[in-house]
Scaffold this active site. Sequence first.
Site, PDB file in Angstrom:
ATOM      1  N   MET A 193       0.994  -1.288  -0.189  1.00 29.11           N
ATOM      2  CA  MET A 193       0.338  -0.372   0.293  1.00 29.11           C
ATOM      3  C   MET A 193       0.635   1.291   0.314  1.00 29.11           C
ATOM      4  O   MET A 193       1.542   1.212   0.811  1.00 29.11           O
ATOM      5  CB  MET A 193      -1.120  -0.060   1.118  1.00 29.11           C
ATOM      6  CG  MET A 193      -1.815   1.126   1.320  1.00 29.11           C
ATOM      7  SD  MET A 193      -3.177   0.920   2.721  1.00 29.11           S
ATOM      8  CE  MET A 193      -4.809   2.109   2.959  1.00 29.11           C
ATOM      9  N   SER A 194       1.188   1.760  -1.086  1.00 26.54           N
ATOM     10  CA  SER A 194       1.594   3.343  -1.406  1.00 26.54           C
ATOM     11  C   SER A 194       1.589   4.235  -0.325  1.00 26.54           C
ATOM     12  O   SER A 194       0.795   4.448   0.068  1.00 26.54           O
ATOM     13  CB  SER A 194       1.891   3.556  -2.898  1.00 26.54           C
ATOM     14  OG  SER A 194       1.703   2.643  -3.647  1.00 26.54           O
TER      15      SER A 194
END
Length: 232
Positions: A73-74
């Site tokens: 999840m950036s």
Amino acid sequence: MASEADESDGLAEGLAHATGNAAFVLSLRERGVRDTAVLRAMERVPRERFAPPGLLAYARQDIALPLACGQTMSAPSVVAAMLGALDVRPGARVLEVGTGTGYVTALLVRLGAVHVRSVERYDGLARAARQNLGRDLNDATVEVADGLAQEAVRGETFDRILINGSLEALPPHLPAALASGGRLVAGLWTGRASRLLTLARDGAAAFARTEGVVLRLGPLTPGRALAPSRTA
């Protein structure tokens, strides 16, 4: 009827949540995020709603979070940079490649996209995203497919295309799926780092290409995952 104690607890919880959101947005401003629409969307879409259960304490920190299937999840500042470059306008039709847990999908809806078609190669992540999105699914669909394959476009055109990951080269059918005046944003792997790539379609076949800041983005893998995946 709710007691005064229940109401007090509810007010305290709401205040703590609002304070946490404000601090989250302030931290992004300090990291150089200036796009008001993006900041407002990130304030209103709680990242913890989409974070893995065991990592909720880190949801409001500017770090990438590990997901199932070796995905990530950036970090919020990376998401903000990509959304700022994408410049979503109200009423836009968006193709998103790489749904993850649905956080960016929800932000696209909040930014005014009339519809988001999000494509995820892992079945487990797609299921989690649908659950996390809840009512936001009214303005989005999450499909399990290879988002980099030509079949994912299905002959449609989009006002915006967002690729949530890094590629060494863009599949040519993705820029071709942009409507006139459309934009595509992705991470471009240069051999040493990923840079923010923006393609803006000015006319029938004219593209303006811009390479921007370095991004910490994971690579996108082509192909649909062969086996059902787990989210835990």
